[in-house]
Scaffold this motif. Structure first.
Motif, PDB file in Angstrom:
ATOM      1  N   GLU A 128      57.632  65.548  39.789  1.00  0.00           N
ATOM      2  CA  GLU A 128      58.406  66.671  39.246  1.00  0.00           C
ATOM      3  C   GLU A 128      58.739  67.775  40.255  1.00  0.00           C
ATOM      4  O   GLU A 128      59.849  68.284  40.292  1.00  0.00           O
ATOM      5  N   ARG A 129      57.733  68.178  41.041  1.00  0.00           N
ATOM      6  CA  ARG A 129      57.880  69.430  41.787  1.00  0.00           C
ATOM      7  C   ARG A 129      58.604  69.254  43.120  1.00  0.00           C
ATOM      8  O   ARG A 129      59.437  70.098  43.491  1.00  0.00           O
ATOM      9  N   ILE A 130      58.284  68.162  43.851  1.00  0.00           N
ATOM     10  CA  ILE A 130      59.010  67.967  45.121  1.00  0.00           C
ATOM     11  C   ILE A 130      60.510  67.875  44.841  1.00  0.00           C
ATOM     12  O   ILE A 130      61.303  68.611  45.440  1.00  0.00           O
ATOM     13  N   PRO A 131      60.946  67.028  43.901  1.00  0.00           N
ATOM     14  CA  PRO A 131      62.398  66.967  43.640  1.00  0.00           C
ATOM     15  C   PRO A 131      62.972  68.301  43.163  1.00  0.00           C
ATOM     16  O   PRO A 131      64.088  68.657  43.532  1.00  0.00           O
ATOM     17  N   LYS A 132      62.195  69.052  42.366  1.00  0.00           N
ATOM     18  CA  LYS A 132      62.746  70.307  41.855  1.00  0.00           C
ATOM     19  C   LYS A 132      62.925  71.328  42.990  1.00  0.00           C
ATOM     20  O   LYS A 132      63.981  71.946  43.129  1.00  0.00           O
ATOM     21  N   PHE A 133      61.892  71.497  43.827  1.00  0.00           N
ATOM     22  CA  PHE A 133      62.007  72.471  44.928  1.00  0.00           C
ATOM     23  C   PHE A 133      63.031  72.007  45.976  1.00  0.00           C
ATOM     24  O   PHE A 133      63.898  72.780  46.386  1.00  0.00           O
ATOM     25  N   PHE A 134      62.908  70.761  46.416  1.00  0.00           N
ATOM     26  CA  PHE A 134      63.839  70.311  47.464  1.00  0.00           C
ATOM     27  C   PHE A 134      65.268  70.233  46.938  1.00  0.00           C
ATOM     28  O   PHE A 134      66.221  70.534  47.659  1.00  0.00           O
ATOM     29  N   GLY A 135      65.421  69.832  45.669  1.00  0.00           N
ATOM     30  CA  GLY A 135      66.758  69.808  45.068  1.00  0.00           C
ATOM     31  C   GLY A 135      67.358  71.206  45.062  1.00  0.00           C
ATOM     32  O   GLY A 135      68.543  71.403  45.351  1.00  0.00           O
ATOM     33  N   TYR A 136      66.515  72.186  44.762  1.00  0.00           N
ATOM     34  CA  TYR A 136      66.966  73.590  44.752  1.00  0.00           C
ATOM     35  C   TYR A 136      67.418  74.010  46.164  1.00  0.00           C
ATOM     36  O   TYR A 136      68.517  74.548  46.351  1.00  0.00           O
ATOM     37  N   PHE A 137      66.564  73.761  47.168  1.00  0.00           N
ATOM     38  CA  PHE A 137      66.924  74.204  48.525  1.00  0.00           C
ATOM     39  C   PHE A 137      68.178  73.477  49.033  1.00  0.00           C
ATOM     40  O   PHE A 137      69.023  74.078  49.700  1.00  0.00           O
ATOM     41  N   GLU A 138      68.302  72.198  48.682  1.00  0.00           N
ATOM     42  CA  GLU A 138      69.499  71.439  49.082  1.00  0.00           C
ATOM     43  C   GLU A 138      70.755  72.097  48.489  1.00  0.00           C
ATOM     44  O   GLU A 138      71.774  72.254  49.154  1.00  0.00           O
ATOM     45  N   ARG A 139      70.636  72.502  47.223  1.00  0.00           N
ATOM     46  CA  ARG A 139      71.756  73.136  46.522  1.00  0.00           C
ATOM     47  C   ARG A 139      72.103  74.483  47.156  1.00  0.00           C
ATOM     48  O   ARG A 139      73.261  74.833  47.339  1.00  0.00           O
ATOM     49  N   VAL A 140      71.085  75.246  47.510  1.00  0.00           N
ATOM     50  CA  VAL A 140      71.339  76.567  48.112  1.00  0.00           C
ATOM     51  C   VAL A 140      72.022  76.391  49.477  1.00  0.00           C
ATOM     52  O   VAL A 140      72.972  77.118  49.805  1.00  0.00           O
ATOM     53  N   ILE A 141      71.573  75.417  50.246  1.00  0.00           N
ATOM     54  CA  ILE A 141      72.214  75.172  51.551  1.00  0.00           C
ATOM     55  C   ILE A 141      73.685  74.792  51.334  1.00  0.00           C
ATOM     56  O   ILE A 141      74.584  75.303  52.007  1.00  0.00           O
ATOM     57  N   ALA A 142      73.919  73.898  50.372  1.00  0.00           N
ATOM     58  CA  ALA A 142      75.300  73.450  50.085  1.00  0.00           C
ATOM     59  C   ALA A 142      76.172  74.620  49.644  1.00  0.00           C
ATOM     60  O   ALA A 142      77.374  74.656  49.916  1.00  0.00           O
ATOM     61  N   ASN A 143      75.559  75.584  48.951  1.00  0.00           N
ATOM     62  CA  ASN A 143      76.315  76.731  48.412  1.00  0.00           C
ATOM     63  C   ASN A 143      76.529  77.843  49.420  1.00  0.00           C
ATOM     64  O   ASN A 143      77.213  78.824  49.104  1.00  0.00           O
ATOM     65  N   ASN A 144      75.909  77.748  50.576  1.00  0.00           N
ATOM     66  CA  ASN A 144      76.040  78.850  51.543  1.00  0.00           C
ATOM     67  C   ASN A 144      77.516  79.021  51.929  1.00  0.00           C
ATOM     68  O   ASN A 144      78.114  78.120  52.524  1.00  0.00           O
ATOM     69  N   PRO A 145      78.135  80.155  51.602  1.00  0.00           N
ATOM     70  CA  PRO A 145      79.561  80.341  51.899  1.00  0.00           C
ATOM     71  C   PRO A 145      79.854  80.279  53.400  1.00  0.00           C
ATOM     72  O   PRO A 145      80.986  80.025  53.797  1.00  0.00           O
ATOM     73  N   LYS A 146      78.828  80.482  54.224  1.00  0.00           N
ATOM     74  CA  LYS A 146      79.025  80.421  55.684  1.00  0.00           C
ATOM     75  C   LYS A 146      78.829  79.013  56.228  1.00  0.00           C
ATOM     76  O   LYS A 146      78.806  78.811  57.438  1.00  0.00           O
ATOM     77  N   GLY A 147      78.591  78.046  55.347  1.00  0.00           N
ATOM     78  CA  GLY A 147      78.428  76.665  55.790  1.00  0.00           C
ATOM     79  C   GLY A 147      76.972  76.230  55.751  1.00  0.00           C
ATOM     80  O   GLY A 147      76.059  77.054  55.671  1.00  0.00           O
ATOM     81  N   PRO A 148      76.763  74.904  55.844  1.00  0.00           N
ATOM     82  CA  PRO A 148      75.427  74.349  55.602  1.00  0.00           C
ATOM     83  C   PRO A 148      74.503  74.297  56.830  1.00  0.00           C
ATOM     84  O   PRO A 148      73.460  73.657  56.779  1.00  0.00           O
ATOM     85  N   ALA A 149      74.895  74.966  57.904  1.00  0.00           N
ATOM     86  CA  ALA A 149      74.033  74.909  59.093  1.00  0.00           C
ATOM     87  C   ALA A 149      72.727  75.673  58.860  1.00  0.00           C
ATOM     88  O   ALA A 149      71.697  75.373  59.465  1.00  0.00           O
ATOM     89  N   HIS A 150      72.781  76.662  57.952  1.00  0.00           N
ATOM     90  CA  HIS A 150      71.588  77.466  57.646  1.00  0.00           C
ATOM     91  C   HIS A 150      71.491  77.661  56.146  1.00  0.00           C
ATOM     92  O   HIS A 150      72.484  77.492  55.441  1.00  0.00           O
ATOM     93  N   ILE A 151      70.326  78.074  55.689  1.00  0.00           N
ATOM     94  CA  ILE A 151      70.218  78.252  54.227  1.00  0.00           C
ATOM     95  C   ILE A 151      70.933  79.511  53.769  1.00  0.00           C
ATOM     96  O   ILE A 151      71.390  79.616  52.635  1.00  0.00           O
ATOM     97  N   SER A 152      71.068  80.473  54.678  1.00  0.00           N
ATOM     98  CA  SER A 152      71.712  81.726  54.292  1.00  0.00           C
ATOM     99  C   SER A 152      72.425  82.307  55.506  1.00  0.00           C
ATOM    100  O   SER A 152      71.845  82.345  56.602  1.00  0.00           O
ATOM    101  N   GLY A 153      73.662  82.738  55.303  1.00  0.00           N
ATOM    102  CA  GLY A 153      74.405  83.355  56.398  1.00  0.00           C
ATOM    103  C   GLY A 153      74.785  82.356  57.480  1.00  0.00           C
ATOM    104  O   GLY A 153      74.678  81.140  57.299  1.00  0.00           O
ATOM    105  N   ASP A 154      75.231  82.890  58.614  1.00  0.00           N
ATOM    106  CA  ASP A 154      75.733  82.011  59.681  1.00  0.00           C
ATOM    107  C   ASP A 154      74.820  82.005  60.906  1.00  0.00           C
ATOM    108  O   ASP A 154      75.222  81.592  61.984  1.00  0.00           O
ATOM    109  N   LYS A 155      73.580  82.477  60.706  1.00  0.00           N
ATOM    110  CA  LYS A 155      72.635  82.500  61.839  1.00  0.00           C
ATOM    111  C   LYS A 155      71.286  81.986  61.379  1.00  0.00           C
ATOM    112  O   LYS A 155      70.943  82.095  60.197  1.00  0.00           O
ATOM    113  N   LEU A 156      70.505  81.522  62.321  1.00  0.00           N
ATOM    114  CA  LEU A 156      69.146  81.087  61.991  1.00  0.00           C
ATOM    115  C   LEU A 156      68.339  82.257  61.412  1.00  0.00           C
ATOM    116  O   LEU A 156      68.396  83.372  61.937  1.00  0.00           O
ATOM    117  N   THR A 157      67.584  81.966  60.351  1.00  0.00           N
ATOM    118  CA  THR A 157      66.662  82.966  59.813  1.00  0.00           C
ATOM    119  C   THR A 157      65.260  82.360  59.711  1.00  0.00           C
ATOM    120  O   THR A 157      65.074  81.143  59.843  1.00  0.00           O
TER     121      THR A 157
END
Ligand SMILES: N[C@@H](CCC(=O)N[C@@H](CS)C(=O)NCC(=O)O)C(=O)O
Length: 241
Positions: A140-169
Protein backbone atom coordinates in the motif's frame (compact mmCIF):
# COMPACT_ATOMS: atom_id res chain seq x y z
CA UNK A 1 32.43 28.91 10.94
CA UNK A 2 31.73 25.27 10.04
CA UNK A 3 28.25 23.86 10.62
CA UNK A 4 28.14 21.13 13.24
CA UNK A 5 25.97 18.12 12.50
CA UNK A 6 24.99 15.92 15.44
CA UNK A 7 23.81 12.42 14.71
CA UNK A 8 24.42 8.82 15.83
CA UNK A 9 27.75 7.48 14.61
CA UNK A 10 27.96 4.32 12.50
CA UNK A 11 24.82 4.77 10.42
CA UNK A 12 23.48 6.97 7.66
CA UNK A 13 20.10 7.24 9.35
CA UNK A 14 18.16 10.48 9.25
CA UNK A 15 21.42 12.41 9.41
CA UNK A 16 22.09 11.43 5.82
CA UNK A 17 19.40 13.77 4.48
CA UNK A 18 21.29 16.66 6.03
CA UNK A 19 24.71 15.37 4.95
CA UNK A 20 23.59 15.18 1.32
CA UNK A 21 22.62 18.87 1.37
CA UNK A 22 25.89 19.91 3.01
CA UNK A 23 27.92 17.77 0.60
CA UNK A 24 26.09 18.97 -2.51
CA UNK A 25 26.72 22.58 -1.51
CA UNK A 26 30.37 21.92 -0.62
CA UNK A 27 29.64 23.43 2.80
CA UNK A 28 32.15 23.23 5.56
CA UNK A 29 30.79 20.96 8.33
CA UNK A 30 31.86 18.77 11.19
CA UNK A 31 30.12 15.45 11.73
CA UNK A 32 30.59 15.78 15.46
CA UNK A 33 30.13 12.20 16.70
CA UNK A 34 32.58 10.92 14.08
CA UNK A 35 35.15 13.58 14.83
CA UNK A 36 38.28 12.39 16.67
CA UNK A 37 38.37 13.85 20.16
CA UNK A 38 34.67 14.68 20.18
CA UNK A 39 31.97 12.02 19.90
CA UNK A 40 28.51 10.94 21.00
CA UNK A 41 28.99 12.16 24.59
CA UNK A 42 28.95 15.72 23.37
CA UNK A 43 25.68 15.14 21.55
CA UNK A 44 24.08 13.53 24.59
CA UNK A 45 25.24 16.40 26.75
CA UNK A 46 23.45 18.94 24.54
CA UNK A 47 20.26 16.88 24.66
CA UNK A 48 20.47 16.45 28.44
CA UNK A 49 21.62 19.76 29.72
CA UNK A 50 20.83 22.41 27.17
CA UNK A 51 19.45 25.49 28.85
CA UNK A 52 16.86 26.93 26.45
CA UNK A 53 13.82 25.72 24.54
CA UNK A 54 16.17 24.76 21.72
CA UNK A 55 17.14 21.49 23.50
CA UNK A 56 16.64 18.82 20.83
CA UNK A 57 14.44 15.82 21.60
CA UNK A 58 16.42 13.60 19.21
CA UNK A 59 19.15 13.79 16.61
CA UNK A 60 19.78 14.87 13.93
CA UNK A 61 20.31 18.46 14.94
CA UNK A 62 22.50 21.16 13.51
CA UNK A 63 24.47 23.81 15.30
CA UNK A 64 25.26 27.03 13.47
CA UNK A 65 27.11 29.16 15.98
CA UNK A 66 24.75 29.46 18.96
CA UNK A 67 21.72 28.35 17.00
CA UNK A 68 20.54 24.76 17.44
CA UNK A 69 18.02 23.41 14.94
CA UNK A 70 16.37 20.01 15.19
CA UNK A 71 14.31 17.80 12.83
CA UNK A 72 15.47 16.95 9.34
CA UNK A 73 12.82 19.02 7.54
CA UNK A 74 13.44 22.03 9.75
CA UNK A 75 17.22 21.77 9.33
CA UNK A 76 16.80 21.57 5.56
CA UNK A 77 14.38 24.49 5.58
CA UNK A 78 17.13 26.48 7.30
CA UNK A 79 20.00 25.20 5.15
CA UNK A 80 18.05 25.42 1.91
CA UNK A 81 18.14 29.21 2.06
CA UNK A 82 21.77 29.36 3.17
CA UNK A 83 23.13 26.82 0.69
CA UNK A 84 21.03 27.84 -2.30
CA UNK A 85 19.16 24.55 -2.30
CA UNK A 86 15.73 26.14 -2.11
CA UNK A 87 13.82 28.85 -3.95
CA UNK A 88 13.94 32.38 -2.58
CA UNK A 89 10.16 32.98 -2.60
CA UNK A 90 8.30 32.21 0.62
CA UNK A 91 5.43 30.48 -1.19
CA UNK A 92 7.76 28.11 -3.03
CA UNK A 93 9.79 27.50 0.15
CA UNK A 94 6.67 26.44 2.05
CA UNK A 95 5.64 24.15 -0.80
CA UNK A 96 9.10 22.59 -0.69
CA UNK A 97 8.86 22.21 3.07
CA UNK A 98 5.55 20.39 2.62
CA UNK A 99 7.24 17.92 0.28
CA UNK A 100 10.08 17.37 2.74
CA UNK A 101 7.57 16.80 5.57
CA UNK A 102 5.92 14.16 3.41
CA UNK A 103 9.32 12.49 3.18
CA UNK A 104 9.54 12.72 6.99
CA UNK A 105 6.25 10.81 7.22
CA UNK A 106 7.45 8.24 4.69
CA UNK A 107 10.72 7.72 6.59
CA UNK A 108 8.81 7.21 9.85
CA UNK A 109 6.82 4.48 8.13
CA UNK A 110 10.04 2.90 6.84
CA UNK A 111 11.27 2.82 10.45
CA UNK A 112 8.04 1.15 11.55
CA UNK A 113 8.50 -1.73 9.10
CA UNK A 114 11.23 -3.11 11.39
CA UNK A 115 10.02 -1.53 14.66
CA UNK A 116 6.20 -1.61 14.46
CA UNK A 117 5.62 -2.07 18.20
CA UNK A 118 8.34 -0.17 20.05
CA UNK A 119 11.57 1.63 19.24
CA UNK A 120 12.90 0.45 22.60
CA UNK A 121 12.48 -3.27 21.74
CA UNK A 122 14.85 -5.32 19.58
CA UNK A 123 13.73 -6.14 16.06
CA UNK A 124 13.81 -9.83 17.05
CA UNK A 125 11.15 -9.14 19.69
CA UNK A 126 8.71 -7.75 17.12
CA UNK A 127 9.57 -9.82 14.09
CA UNK A 128 6.10 -11.23 13.41
CA UNK A 129 4.52 -7.78 13.64
CA UNK A 130 7.32 -6.43 11.42
CA UNK A 131 6.47 -9.00 8.76
CA UNK A 132 2.82 -7.97 8.78
CA UNK A 133 3.70 -4.28 8.75
CA UNK A 134 6.22 -4.67 5.93
CA UNK A 135 3.71 -6.60 3.82
CA UNK A 136 1.25 -3.70 4.05
CA UNK A 137 4.02 -1.15 3.51
CA UNK A 138 5.10 -2.89 0.30
CA UNK A 139 1.54 -3.34 -0.96
CA UNK A 140 0.00 0.00 0.00
CA UNK A 141 2.47 2.63 1.15
CA UNK A 142 5.39 2.41 -1.29
CA UNK A 143 3.04 2.78 -4.29
CA UNK A 144 1.09 5.57 -2.59
CA UNK A 145 4.16 7.67 -1.66
CA UNK A 146 6.14 7.01 -4.84
CA UNK A 147 3.03 7.45 -6.99
CA UNK A 148 2.51 10.82 -5.31
CA UNK A 149 6.11 11.99 -5.87
CA UNK A 150 6.01 10.78 -9.49
CA UNK A 151 2.84 12.83 -10.01
CA UNK A 152 4.34 15.94 -8.41
CA UNK A 153 7.44 15.69 -10.62
CA UNK A 154 5.22 15.29 -13.71
CA UNK A 155 3.19 18.34 -12.63
CA UNK A 156 6.17 20.62 -12.13
CA UNK A 157 5.44 23.55 -14.51
CA UNK A 158 9.21 24.03 -14.91
CA UNK A 159 9.64 20.48 -16.20
CA UNK A 160 10.42 17.08 -14.69
CA UNK A 161 14.14 17.55 -14.07
CA UNK A 162 13.35 18.48 -10.44
CA UNK A 163 10.45 17.98 -8.10
CA UNK A 164 9.93 21.71 -7.75
CA UNK A 165 11.10 24.70 -9.76
CA UNK A 166 13.92 24.66 -12.30
CA UNK A 167 16.85 24.09 -9.95
CA UNK A 168 18.06 21.33 -7.68
CA UNK A 169 16.62 21.52 -4.17
CA UNK A 170 17.19 19.59 -0.97
CA UNK A 171 13.99 17.63 -1.67
CA UNK A 172 15.55 16.19 -4.85
CA UNK A 173 18.49 15.04 -2.71
CA UNK A 174 16.19 13.46 -0.13
CA UNK A 175 14.17 11.63 -2.78
CA UNK A 176 17.42 10.19 -4.12
CA UNK A 177 18.22 8.91 -0.63
CA UNK A 178 14.78 7.37 -0.08
CA UNK A 179 14.99 5.49 -3.38
CA UNK A 180 18.51 4.23 -2.55
CA UNK A 181 17.48 3.25 0.96
CA UNK A 182 14.37 1.35 -0.08
CA UNK A 183 16.31 -0.49 -2.77
CA UNK A 184 18.74 -1.64 -0.11
CA UNK A 185 16.01 -2.59 2.36
CA UNK A 186 13.49 -4.18 -0.01
CA UNK A 187 15.26 -5.29 -3.22
CA UNK A 188 12.48 -7.71 -4.19
CA UNK A 189 9.68 -5.24 -3.51
CA UNK A 190 11.52 -2.49 -5.39
CA UNK A 191 12.16 -4.63 -8.48
CA UNK A 192 10.64 -2.85 -11.45
CA UNK A 193 10.40 0.50 -9.61
CA UNK A 194 12.61 2.21 -12.22
CA UNK A 195 9.98 1.41 -14.86
CA UNK A 196 7.00 2.17 -12.64
CA UNK A 197 8.38 5.55 -11.55
CA UNK A 198 10.49 6.73 -14.53
CA UNK A 199 10.60 10.41 -13.54
CA UNK A 200 11.67 9.61 -10.02
CA UNK A 201 14.31 7.27 -11.42
CA UNK A 202 15.62 9.95 -13.79
CA UNK A 203 15.75 12.45 -10.93
CA UNK A 204 17.66 9.89 -8.81
CA UNK A 205 20.17 9.34 -11.63
CA UNK A 206 20.75 13.05 -12.10
CA UNK A 207 21.39 13.53 -8.40
CA UNK A 208 23.78 10.58 -8.33
CA UNK A 209 25.80 12.09 -11.17
CA UNK A 210 26.23 15.53 -9.66
CA UNK A 211 29.97 16.00 -9.12
CA UNK A 212 29.84 16.72 -5.38
CA UNK A 213 27.36 13.93 -4.71
CA UNK A 214 29.30 11.44 -6.86
CA UNK A 215 32.50 12.33 -4.98
CA UNK A 216 30.72 12.02 -1.63
CA UNK A 217 29.25 8.61 -2.48
CA UNK A 218 32.76 7.33 -3.23
CA UNK A 219 34.25 8.84 -0.08
CA UNK A 220 34.72 7.24 3.34
CA UNK A 221 32.22 9.78 4.71
CA UNK A 222 29.39 7.89 3.02
CA UNK A 223 28.82 4.90 5.28
CA UNK A 224 27.27 1.78 3.80
CA UNK A 225 23.64 0.99 4.63
CA UNK A 226 23.42 -1.48 7.51
CA UNK A 227 20.88 -3.05 9.84
CA UNK A 228 21.20 -0.36 12.49
CA UNK A 229 19.91 2.50 10.36
CA UNK A 230 16.46 3.53 9.20
CA UNK A 231 16.65 1.50 6.00
CA UNK A 232 17.34 -2.09 7.06
CA UNK A 233 17.57 -5.20 4.96
CA UNK A 234 15.96 -8.19 6.63
CA UNK A 235 15.31 -10.75 3.87
CA UNK A 236 12.28 -12.11 5.73
CA UNK A 237 10.53 -8.71 5.46
CA UNK A 238 11.10 -8.32 1.74
CA UNK A 239 8.81 -9.74 -0.92
CA UNK A 240 7.77 -8.95 -4.46
CA UNK A 241 5.17 -6.18 -4.68
N1 LIG B 1 11.15 13.98 13.29
C1 LIG B 1 12.55 13.81 13.60
C2 LIG B 1 12.80 12.39 14.06
C3 LIG B 1 14.10 12.26 14.82
C4 LIG B 1 14.32 10.83 15.27
O1 LIG B 1 13.40 10.01 15.36
N2 LIG B 1 15.60 10.54 15.54
C5 LIG B 1 15.96 9.20 15.92
C6 LIG B 1 17.24 8.77 15.24
S1 LIG B 1 16.99 8.67 13.49
C7 LIG B 1 16.17 9.14 17.41
O2 LIG B 1 17.29 9.16 17.91
N3 LIG B 1 15.08 9.02 18.15
C8 LIG B 1 15.09 8.88 19.57
C9 LIG B 1 13.70 8.71 20.09
O3 LIG B 1 12.74 8.85 19.33
O4 LIG B 1 13.57 8.40 21.28
C10 LIG B 1 13.38 14.17 12.35
O5 LIG B 1 12.83 14.08 11.24
O6 LIG B 1 14.54 14.55 12.48
Amino acid sequence: MAYELYYWDGIQGRGEFVRLALEEAGASYIDVTREPGRGTGEMMEIMKSGSGSDIPFAPPFLKDGDLIISHVANILFYLGAKLDLAPKHDTARYVLNGLQLTITDFVAEVHDTHHPIATSLYYEDQKEEAKARSGEFIKERIPKFFGYFERVIANNPKGPAHISGDKLTYVDLSLFQVLKGLRYAFPKAMKGSAETYPLLQALHDRVEQRPNIAAYLKSARRLAFNVNGIFRHYPELDKAA
